[in-house]
Design a protein around this motif. Structure first.
Motif, PDB file in Angstrom:
ATOM      1  N   THR A  84       0.842  -1.198   0.000  1.00  0.00           N
ATOM      2  CA  THR A  84       0.000   0.000   0.000  1.00  0.00           C
ATOM      3  C   THR A  84       0.875   1.245   0.000  1.00  0.00           C
ATOM      4  O   THR A  84       1.802   1.363   0.805  1.00  0.00           O
ATOM      5  CB  THR A  84      -0.921   0.025   1.226  1.00  0.00           C
ATOM      6  N   SER A  85       0.582   2.184  -0.876  1.00  0.00           N
ATOM      7  CA  SER A  85       1.382   3.399  -0.995  1.00  0.00           C
ATOM      8  C   SER A  85       0.959   4.436   0.034  1.00  0.00           C
ATOM      9  O   SER A  85      -0.234   4.657   0.252  1.00  0.00           O
ATOM     10  CB  SER A  85       1.238   3.998  -2.394  1.00  0.00           C
ATOM     11  N   LEU A  86       1.953   5.072   0.645  1.00  0.00           N
ATOM     12  CA  LEU A  86       1.711   6.259   1.458  1.00  0.00           C
ATOM     13  C   LEU A  86       1.600   7.490   0.571  1.00  0.00           C
ATOM     14  O   LEU A  86       0.877   8.430   0.880  1.00  0.00           O
ATOM     15  CB  LEU A  86       2.845   6.454   2.457  1.00  0.00           C
ATOM     16  N   LEU A  87       2.350   7.474  -0.533  1.00  0.00           N
ATOM     17  CA  LEU A  87       2.377   8.608  -1.464  1.00  0.00           C
ATOM     18  C   LEU A  87       2.890   8.125  -2.803  1.00  0.00           C
ATOM     19  O   LEU A  87       3.849   7.353  -2.871  1.00  0.00           O
ATOM     20  CB  LEU A  87       3.291   9.715  -0.936  1.00  0.00           C
ATOM     21  N   GLU A  88       2.250   8.559  -3.872  1.00  0.00           N
ATOM     22  CA  GLU A  88       2.779   8.395  -5.224  1.00  0.00           C
ATOM     23  C   GLU A  88       2.847   9.769  -5.861  1.00  0.00           C
ATOM     24  O   GLU A  88       1.894  10.544  -5.782  1.00  0.00           O
ATOM     25  CB  GLU A  88       1.899   7.462  -6.058  1.00  0.00           C
ATOM     26  N   LYS A  89       3.983  10.060  -6.494  1.00  0.00           N
ATOM     27  CA  LYS A  89       4.154  11.396  -7.048  1.00  0.00           C
ATOM     28  C   LYS A  89       5.092  11.327  -8.250  1.00  0.00           C
ATOM     29  O   LYS A  89       6.174  10.735  -8.169  1.00  0.00           O
ATOM     30  CB  LYS A  89       4.731  12.339  -5.984  1.00  0.00           C
ATOM     31  N   ASP A  90       4.684  11.932  -9.362  1.00  0.00           N
ATOM     32  CA  ASP A  90       5.544  12.020 -10.543  1.00  0.00           C
ATOM     33  C   ASP A  90       6.535  13.166 -10.365  1.00  0.00           C
ATOM     34  O   ASP A  90       6.126  14.314 -10.110  1.00  0.00           O
ATOM     35  CB  ASP A  90       4.711  12.249 -11.806  1.00  0.00           C
ATOM     36  N   LEU A  91       7.811  12.872 -10.498  1.00  0.00           N
ATOM     37  CA  LEU A  91       8.863  13.872 -10.384  1.00  0.00           C
ATOM     38  C   LEU A  91       9.697  13.851 -11.658  1.00  0.00           C
ATOM     39  O   LEU A  91      10.054  12.773 -12.156  1.00  0.00           O
ATOM     40  CB  LEU A  91       9.747  13.594  -9.165  1.00  0.00           C
ATOM     41  N   VAL A  92       9.998  15.024 -12.184  1.00  0.00           N
ATOM     42  CA  VAL A  92      10.722  15.137 -13.452  1.00  0.00           C
ATOM     43  C   VAL A  92      12.202  15.378 -13.166  1.00  0.00           C
ATOM     44  O   VAL A  92      12.568  16.349 -12.496  1.00  0.00           O
ATOM     45  CB  VAL A  92      10.147  16.282 -14.317  1.00  0.00           C
ATOM     46  N   LEU A  93      13.048  14.495 -13.703  1.00  0.00           N
ATOM     47  CA  LEU A  93      14.486  14.565 -13.500  1.00  0.00           C
ATOM     48  C   LEU A  93      15.177  14.818 -14.834  1.00  0.00           C
ATOM     49  O   LEU A  93      14.873  14.152 -15.828  1.00  0.00           O
ATOM     50  CB  LEU A  93      15.015  13.255 -12.892  1.00  0.00           C
ATOM     51  N   ALA A  94      16.086  15.779 -14.854  1.00  0.00           N
ATOM     52  CA  ALA A  94      16.839  16.098 -16.066  1.00  0.00           C
ATOM     53  C   ALA A  94      18.209  15.421 -16.017  1.00  0.00           C
ATOM     54  O   ALA A  94      18.829  15.296 -14.950  1.00  0.00           O
ATOM     55  CB  ALA A  94      17.008  17.611 -16.209  1.00  0.00           C
TER      56      ALA A  94
END
Length: 227
Positions: A84-94
């Motif tokens: 079970t996820s506490l948090l899912e978040k899309d993060l953009v990395l260069a």
């Protein structure tokens, strides 16, 4: 550049291998993760389904910089051994960029703050220091060198990250003060800041807690050493 430092050893060839071409390294971003959420359990962290920590990440622990594929990455933060996820978040990395992720409390659950780490080339004459505010019940604060008028960061709000500032190396005490009242919320003991180094000072914990691991505290992290 941190990326160059990470791979300096892997690019050195002995004289007997001069005629062998080294493979091109794939593009990468470099990310550290600090767990600053007092209410979160020990965590497993995933990026696009790939687990990034070998051991569960406890409160106030940090994963050092490591390479990640660039692009939009789906970061998932879960309790250790939980699906079970506490948090899912899309993060953009260069590619060829350096980042820190700071995990912090939210009113409900947790949040992950991504910041790009940009500092000047370290020198022996100066240390560099930034300030991160992860105390959810502390209002805006200033970071100062204690018993002086030297300010490192002013008006820093919860979940904010200051820029890196050059400071004189040596033994110092740092004070976190309320922006509105000037009251000292917490002061460090004597810290030795050295030249050729880049540091982060993290304000973590809760003002409402007076004892135990969750009480208001500050933690010094070394980001980079210019050997």
């Amino acid at each position: 550049m941190l990326a160059a430092a990470i791979f300096a050893g892997s690019l050195t060839l002995t004289s007997c291998m001069d005629d062998i071409e080294s493979p091109d390294l794939p593009p990468a971003a470099y990310v550290s993760i600090f767990q600053g959420a007092t209410d979160a359990p020990a965590m497993d962290i995933y990026a696009n389904q790939n687990r990034v920590n070998q051991n569960p990440l406890e409160y106030a622990q940090i994963l050092p910089y490591s390479a990640f594929y660039p692009g939009t990455r789906d970061f998932r933060f879960s309790a250790f051994n939980s699906a079970t996820s506490l948090l899912e978040k899309d993060l953009v990395l260069a590619a060829d960029s350096v980042y820190s992720i700071f995990v912090a409390n939210e009113a409900e659950g947790i949040d992950a703050i991504l910041t790009k780490d940009v500092w000047e080339e370290p020198t022996a004459e100066k240390a560099q220091l930034r300030f991160v505010h992860l105390s959810s019940d502390a209002a805006n604060v200033n970071l100062e060198v204690a018993d002086s008028d030297v300010s490192v960061a002013e008006g820093v709000a919860f979940k904010s990250v200051s820029g890196f500032m050059e400071v004189e190396p040596g033994n110092v005490k740092l004070a976190v003060k309320s922006t509105s009242t000037g009251e000292t919320l917490i002061q460090s003991g004597t810290l030795e800041l050295k030249g050729n180094r880049v540091y982060t000072l993290v304000l973590r914990g809760m003002q409402a807690e007076t004892t135990g691991d969750k009480k208001l505290d500050i933690q010094l992290v070394t980001n980079f050493v210019n050997y």
